[in-house]
Design a protein around this motif. Sequence first.
Motif, PDB file in Angstrom:
ATOM      1  N   LEU A  17     106.819  58.577 143.967  1.00  0.00           N
ATOM      2  CA  LEU A  17     108.230  58.259 144.600  1.00  0.00           C
ATOM      3  C   LEU A  17     109.272  59.302 143.759  1.00  0.00           C
ATOM      4  N   TYR A  18     109.010  59.446 142.672  1.00  0.00           N
ATOM      5  CA  TYR A  18     110.169  60.308 142.109  1.00  0.00           C
ATOM      6  C   TYR A  18     110.012  61.880 142.710  1.00  0.00           C
ATOM      7  N   MET A  19     108.454  62.398 142.715  1.00  0.00           N
ATOM      8  CA  MET A  19     108.320  63.608 143.362  1.00  0.00           C
ATOM      9  C   MET A  19     109.043  63.613 144.751  1.00  0.00           C
ATOM     10  N   ASN A  20     108.693  62.538 145.777  1.00  0.00           N
ATOM     11  CA  ASN A  20     109.409  62.619 146.949  1.00  0.00           C
ATOM     12  C   ASN A  20     110.864  62.287 146.889  1.00  0.00           C
ATOM     13  N   SER A  21     111.719  62.184 145.835  1.00  0.00           N
ATOM     14  CA  SER A  21     113.047  61.771 145.697  1.00  0.00           C
ATOM     15  C   SER A  21     113.195  60.329 146.452  1.00  0.00           C
ATOM     16  N   GLU A  22     112.281  59.615 146.622  1.00  0.00           N
ATOM     17  CA  GLU A  22     112.643  58.383 147.208  1.00  0.00           C
ATOM     18  C   GLU A  22     113.407  57.297 146.418  1.00  0.00           C
ATOM     19  N   ILE A  23     113.108  57.369 145.045  1.00  0.00           N
ATOM     20  CA  ILE A  23     113.754  56.532 144.203  1.00  0.00           C
ATOM     21  C   ILE A  23     115.255  57.084 143.956  1.00  0.00           C
TER      22      ILE A  23
END
Length: 358
Positions: A79-85
């Motif tokens: 989720l951090y990698m995809n900037s979702e957080i």
Amino acid sequence: MILFRYLTREVLLTMTAVAGILLLVIMGSRFIRYFSSAAEGDIPLTILGSLMLFHLPGFMELILPLAFFLGILLAYGQLYMNSEITVMVACGVSPTRLLKVTLLPALVVAVMVGVCSLWLTPLGAFNTETLLEEQRSRLDVSILAPGRFQEFGQGRTAYISGFSSDGTEMKNVFVNEIGNTAESEHHYVTRAARGYQELRDDTGSRFLVLENGERYGVTPGRFEAEKLVFERYTLRLGASGRVEEVDALEYASTPALLANPDPRAQAQWQWRAGLPLMVFVLALMAQPLSRVNPRQGRFAKLLPAVFLYVAYLSLLLAAVDMIGSGSWSSSLGVWPVHGLFLGLGLMLLWHSQRKGMR
């Protein structure tokens, strides 16, 4: 609720995948050990499935906390990698709310671990030992391997050259028995052309029936021997299902351990009770450790996290050994170890919230 379901699904799916891989590796290793014992004739092939099933709760109580820990790291790392957080924080999702979302599936996993550690694992260990003890205490034609000397309890050793086509009759049977008397040790050597096992339903006793052979009785140090030529000779092997009592603390129920003041019993029940608590402590540490920079990759903190889990588990095992040996107070128990890593998790969480969830 949509956010909760999404995060929970990501964590639990990742945890299930990790747990499946770990379980496959560990169960495969144990299966190979048991299969080797079965190939050598120590245990019959028919009980392999039961033995693996009895060991399953003991594996799960250790695999589930680690799998949940890694599940949070990998799921939130992605989720951090995809900037979702980042988007969640921009929409008003605070770190405290994200922690609450994390602790809800942790409660489910903790209940599963508690059921295994407090009930199923000691029950499975007891059934495993009982089953193995039953096999050690009786002769079963299915476990004999041709061309090998094998012990089967009560001071007996057997050797056979082969089986009949249907596998129920043994050929060229050799049986050595050791009988102790008040004066000396007596050896009985029996040889027969064929033999088979017989179960009598009225008494529940099992017998080894030998046909066309000789029986010799020899006492070491004496020059005479007894010889008996027979057409049919029956050896009583014991009552069917007779098993020696298993009373080790490892197999005792959790209420019995609580009532036992022995330090070893206290160490055992604290180990069982501490495993569900371990799930919550690992969840606290996993959330801040999962925070990675997109340039680092989702596996950047995986190795330090695994080292942290190994240190946690090693200190718990060391504390259990010290309590059992009496070198550590059972009133303090393993709780300082849980408190140490709980404090570490809270410190990591506070540090992460102080820096923000950028």
